[in-house]
Scaffold this active site. Sequence first.
Site, PDB file in Angstrom:
ATOM      1  N   ASN A   8       0.871  -1.167   0.000  1.00 21.18           N
ATOM      2  CA  ASN A   8       0.000   0.000   0.000  1.00 21.18           C
ATOM      3  C   ASN A   8       0.914   1.224   0.000  1.00 21.18           C
ATOM      4  O   ASN A   8       1.449   1.606   1.040  1.00 21.18           O
ATOM      5  CB  ASN A   8      -0.890  -0.028   1.248  1.00 21.18           C
ATOM      6  CG  ASN A   8      -1.880   1.122   1.275  1.00 21.18           C
ATOM      7  OD1 ASN A   8      -1.847   2.002   0.419  1.00 21.18           O
ATOM      8  ND2 ASN A   8      -2.746   1.117   2.266  1.00 21.18           N
ATOM      9  N   ARG A 115      -2.261  -2.133  -3.727  1.00 26.91           N
ATOM     10  CA  ARG A 115      -3.539  -1.458  -3.532  1.00 26.91           C
ATOM     11  C   ARG A 115      -3.541  -0.222  -4.434  1.00 26.91           C
ATOM     12  O   ARG A 115      -2.605   0.574  -4.412  1.00 26.91           O
ATOM     13  CB  ARG A 115      -3.658  -1.017  -2.079  1.00 26.91           C
ATOM     14  CG  ARG A 115      -4.896  -0.190  -1.863  1.00 26.91           C
ATOM     15  CD  ARG A 115      -4.852   0.555  -0.562  1.00 26.91           C
ATOM     16  NE  ARG A 115      -6.114   1.250  -0.381  1.00 26.91           N
ATOM     17  CZ  ARG A 115      -6.248   2.310   0.392  1.00 26.91           C
ATOM     18  NH1 ARG A 115      -5.223   2.806   1.039  1.00 26.91           N
ATOM     19  NH2 ARG A 115      -7.422   2.885   0.517  1.00 26.91           N
ATOM     20  N   HIS A 204     -12.879   1.371  -0.158  1.00 23.88           N
ATOM     21  CA  HIS A 204     -12.713   0.276   0.821  1.00 23.88           C
ATOM     22  C   HIS A 204     -13.220  -1.060   0.276  1.00 23.88           C
ATOM     23  O   HIS A 204     -13.579  -1.961   1.052  1.00 23.88           O
ATOM     24  CB  HIS A 204     -13.520   0.556   2.119  1.00 23.88           C
ATOM     25  CG  HIS A 204     -13.012   1.702   2.937  1.00 23.88           C
ATOM     26  ND1 HIS A 204     -13.863   2.525   3.646  1.00 23.88           N
ATOM     27  CD2 HIS A 204     -11.770   2.157   3.172  1.00 23.88           C
ATOM     28  CE1 HIS A 204     -13.155   3.446   4.285  1.00 23.88           C
ATOM     29  NE2 HIS A 204     -11.881   3.239   4.014  1.00 23.88           N
ATOM     30  N   ARG A 265     -13.418  13.775   7.903  1.00 25.89           N
ATOM     31  CA  ARG A 265     -14.223  14.060   6.702  1.00 25.89           C
ATOM     32  C   ARG A 265     -15.685  14.258   7.081  1.00 25.89           C
ATOM     33  O   ARG A 265     -16.205  13.542   7.946  1.00 25.89           O
ATOM     34  CB  ARG A 265     -14.112  12.907   5.708  1.00 25.89           C
ATOM     35  CG  ARG A 265     -12.835  12.942   4.900  1.00 25.89           C
ATOM     36  CD  ARG A 265     -12.715  11.731   4.007  1.00 25.89           C
ATOM     37  NE  ARG A 265     -11.561  10.945   4.373  1.00 25.89           N
ATOM     38  CZ  ARG A 265     -11.369   9.684   4.012  1.00 25.89           C
ATOM     39  NH1 ARG A 265     -12.250   9.052   3.269  1.00 25.89           N
ATOM     40  NH2 ARG A 265     -10.280   9.044   4.375  1.00 25.89           N
ATOM     41  N   GLU A 407      -7.075  -6.629   4.410  1.00 28.16           N
ATOM     42  CA  GLU A 407      -6.937  -6.258   3.001  1.00 28.16           C
ATOM     43  C   GLU A 407      -5.681  -6.867   2.381  1.00 28.16           C
ATOM     44  O   GLU A 407      -5.676  -7.231   1.204  1.00 28.16           O
ATOM     45  CB  GLU A 407      -6.918  -4.727   2.873  1.00 28.16           C
ATOM     46  CG  GLU A 407      -8.286  -4.139   3.156  1.00 28.16           C
ATOM     47  CD  GLU A 407      -8.265  -2.695   3.622  1.00 28.16           C
ATOM     48  OE1 GLU A 407      -8.636  -1.830   2.836  1.00 28.16           O
ATOM     49  OE2 GLU A 407      -7.871  -2.444   4.779  1.00 28.16           O
TER      50      GLU A 407
END
Length: 419
Positions: A8, A115, A204, A265, A407
């Site tokens: 990632n 990713r 996601h 956010r 992940e």
Amino acid sequence: MAKTMAVNAGSSSLKFQLLDMPAEQVMAQGVIERIGMDDAIVTIKYGVETNQGTHLADQSADGSNVTVSQDGQMHKYENVLPIKDHQQAINFMLQKLTDLGIIADFSEITGVGHRVVAGGEWFNHSVLVTKSVLEKIDRLADYAPLHNPANAMGIRAFQKLLPDAISVAVFDTSFHQTMPEENYLYALPYEYYTRYGARKYGAHGTSHRYVAGRAAEMLGQPLADLKLITLHLGAGASITAVKDGKSLDTSMGFTPLAGVAMATRSGDVDPSLIYYIQEHEGLSNEEMLTILNKKSGLLGLSTISSDMRDLLEVSETNDHARLAVKVFVNRIVKYIGQYIAEMGGVDALVFTAGIGENSAPIRQMIIDKLAYFGVTLDATANQTRGQEIEISDQNSRVKALLVPTNEELMIARDVERFK
Ligand code: ADP
């Protein structure tokens, strides 16, 4: 032995996990932070994960040190040094994995999975990286300006250093490509969709895909027969309705700014309010976007912290912290309600990511509001942290599950399919 690296890459950091595949055993994991600085930080953990304390085992001449758990199983290598770019970071990391005896040489790594944040409509599953795939990832930078260029940089750097390893791109958006058009389209002039790809892409996806699959296994039913709502509640948070094993709808939008309230956010806001605030505060577009992305959510409402742990600690006494937690829970409950209606029911709620995996109070607050739908909590099971467990009680019509996300494993499995 064939090893796979799950990567990632961010603009100044690179997280990685080295797995022995197909055994799915984690050999090492780590992160390189502050790439581009004179004091970049390299951390590599290897050996067997343990809860025991650590002691300093070894301090070497180059300033690095290795700590070892008391039972001698888990090792942690740390170093601070100048690292000028991703290529140098990866080279250093691979060399270190060799020095530490985790790999015998670079050629042991036969696949690297990356990713990639934005895959647009071009990628509805993971793909082998070719020249044309890489060009498309570059072109999709408009959709994820902070992420795609960094992801592409990571791919190129690994390809140079490991020319014989296969390279696979795993997109955050691809799981959501099954959404029907009535869910992914905004009610805007249609031409903006055809001209600019203005639509919902979600995010996601790798996490939602993983936890949905695990949930089906825990329930002992085929994923294709289930209606699930997966709740990825981390610093970034998104909720997905998974029906027939596919993403039917998801809370994030054209970008990860939409949906529920997050750490910093805002989530969904009436767009005309944004224009109104900009005018009155004299803010540029850039400044307004920074406020929506970095200064809103839990941080904006609480005025104290973006970290849920801090807020829960003081929420008894601090009104702002309590308000932020209430808004966070309320937005999630609204999305759950929407998705139950959209799917015509739900079999299980699946909690994951930092808050979903670790916060019993937040899970409880959400589930307490869903009594009408027949979800009831097992208060003892709900105290569990970070491990797979059913947290609803025996009478609950709708199951609630805790499933730690993984992940990296999903990425490594996708790489495996191309080997
Ligand atoms: P991301 O990957 O989006 O950066 P994570 O999934 O790692 O985020 O989640 C980070 C969030 O998890 C932090 O905001 C933190 O508040 C929250 N978190 C971690 N542990 C707990 C806990 N025990 N209670 C409440 N929140 C927690």
